[in-house]
Write an enzyme that holds these catalytic residues in place. Structure first.
Site, PDB file in Angstrom:
ATOM      1  N   LYS A  71       0.840  -1.187   0.000  1.00  0.00           N
ATOM      2  CA  LYS A  71       0.000   0.000   0.000  1.00  0.00           C
ATOM      3  C   LYS A  71       0.886   1.253   0.000  1.00  0.00           C
ATOM      4  O   LYS A  71       1.800   1.388   0.818  1.00  0.00           O
ATOM      5  CB  LYS A  71      -0.903   0.010   1.235  1.00  0.00           C
ATOM      6  CG  LYS A  71      -1.978  -1.077   1.215  1.00  0.00           C
ATOM      7  CD  LYS A  71      -3.021  -0.824   0.143  1.00  0.00           C
ATOM      8  CE  LYS A  71      -4.189  -1.799   0.259  1.00  0.00           C
ATOM      9  NZ  LYS A  71      -5.229  -1.545  -0.764  1.00  0.00           N
TER      10      LYS A  71
ATOM     11  N   LYS B 183     -13.866  -6.939  -7.509  1.00  0.00           N
ATOM     12  CA  LYS B 183     -14.257  -7.206  -6.128  1.00  0.00           C
ATOM     13  C   LYS B 183     -15.764  -7.414  -6.098  1.00  0.00           C
ATOM     14  O   LYS B 183     -16.525  -6.623  -6.685  1.00  0.00           O
ATOM     15  CB  LYS B 183     -13.868  -6.043  -5.210  1.00  0.00           C
ATOM     16  CG  LYS B 183     -12.367  -5.824  -5.083  1.00  0.00           C
ATOM     17  CD  LYS B 183     -12.050  -4.612  -4.220  1.00  0.00           C
ATOM     18  CE  LYS B 183     -10.550  -4.390  -4.117  1.00  0.00           C
ATOM     19  NZ  LYS B 183     -10.221  -3.133  -3.392  1.00  0.00           N
TER      20      LYS B 183
END
Length: 331
Positions: free
Chosen positions: A151, A251
């Site tokens: 990240k 997703k």
């Protein structure tokens, strides 16, 4: 009318440590668990609110409860696609429908889809955003894993994110790396960063610019494939990323369930776009249906249950792999 009833509740699960990305940190996640009961079988599904789209656990719960008349009337998964908007609520209900249909028929979900016998899949493991030194320590602790997802933030410029990736590379020299900018590179020289990321053996860059600003990539030549996440949710948003990204991150909470996600896989492949299957912070119940999407893609990022205190009898994670869901968990 059918004899099916729908119920739902909010469940809270603590995060292991802290989950930090460019948009902030989380110490827990609230998921919405849905159940469809026909008097003989119970189908279960789960959704996690897409917070950057304005969803909350409470709004998702209200949507799921509002779908109760649909389920009582015998609505099919196909009818659900038009009766409910994309999002976590439809995902939870869609999953519960898949689950109860599999249990009632005795036919596993993978066979209904037409997939081969499921086998364990390599999944990425997330290294949360932090100072380079802390990320190196986290990478060293996860160095036994084959694929790490880093990240990033862009908050302190390209040099800061490059330092973070270099630190992770130092901590896990043999790991494969993908990075997630979480829309944070809008003001940076993305092409220059991508070339430097290639030197660190990064093999995928996820969502470098904000959704809706994807035109900023029109003249960018990146040696590392770019992957759209926030910029694509379902088939309706797919064409806007063609020619700008070489992969999309599917997703189930974004797509609004396995039914739409399966259609999105086929639509992406027809356009020559690769597939990564991701997840929100979720329990094993939330990623169980996503496993069958991941079977059809190149990358799987299904580590949600590893990042939280998962529900009991969750899915099996072994080294770098996630194992197929057991019928007792889902479908």
């Amino acid at each position: 009318m059918s004899n099916r009833s729908l119920s739902a509740r909010i469940e809270r699960y603590p995060v292991r440590g802290a989950f930090v990305i460019a948009r902030g940190a989380k110490t827990f996640v609230d998921v919405v668990a849905a159940e469809i009961d026909d008097g003989e079988h119970i189908g279960r599904g789960e959704g996690t609110a897409i917070y950057y789209r304005g969803e909350s656990a409470e709004s998702v719960l209200a949507q799921v409860e509002g779908a109760a008349p649909l389920i009582a009337s015998g609505a099919s998964r196909a009818e659900l696609l038009t009766a409910m908007p994309p999002g976590a609520a439809r995902n939870a209900v869609d999953a519960a429908l898949w689950d109860i249909e599999a249990k009632a028929s005795g036919v596993p979900v993978w066979r209904t889809i037409g997939l081969p016998q499921p086998r364990p899949l390599l999944t990425a493991y997330t290294i949360s955003l932090g100072e380079p030194g802390a990320m190196e320590i986290a990478a060293r602790a996860a160095g036994h894993r084959e694929l790490l997802k880093i990240k990033l933030s862009g908050a302190d410029g390209a040099s800061g994110d490059l330092a973070r990736v270099a630190a992770v590379r130092h901590g896990a020299p043999d790991a494969r790396l993908i990075v997630d900018a979480n829309e944070a590179w809008e003001t940076l020289d993305i092409e220059a960063i991508a070339h430097q990321m290639a030197g660190l053996r990064v093999e995928l860059i996820e969502q470098p610019v904000p959704a809706g600003s994807d035109h900023l990539l029109d003249k960018v030549w990146s040696p590392v494939p770019l992957c759209a996440d926030e910029s694509v949710h379902d088939r309706a948003s797919l064409d806007a990323v063609v020619g700008r990204y070489r992969f999309i991150n599917i997703k189930l909470d974004k797509a609004g369930g396995l039914t739409e996600a399966l259609a999105l896989v086929h639509a992406a492949k027809a356009r020559g776009i690769g597939v990564m299957t991701g997840c929100m912070l979720s329990t094993s119940l939330g990623i169980a249906p996503a496993f069958f999407v991941a079977m059809q893609g190149m990358y799987a990022d299904l580590d949600g249950p590893l990042l939280i205190e998962d529900r009991a009898s969750g899915m099996r994670f072994d080294a770098s792999d996630v194992w197929p869901p057991e019928p007792s968990l889902w479908g």
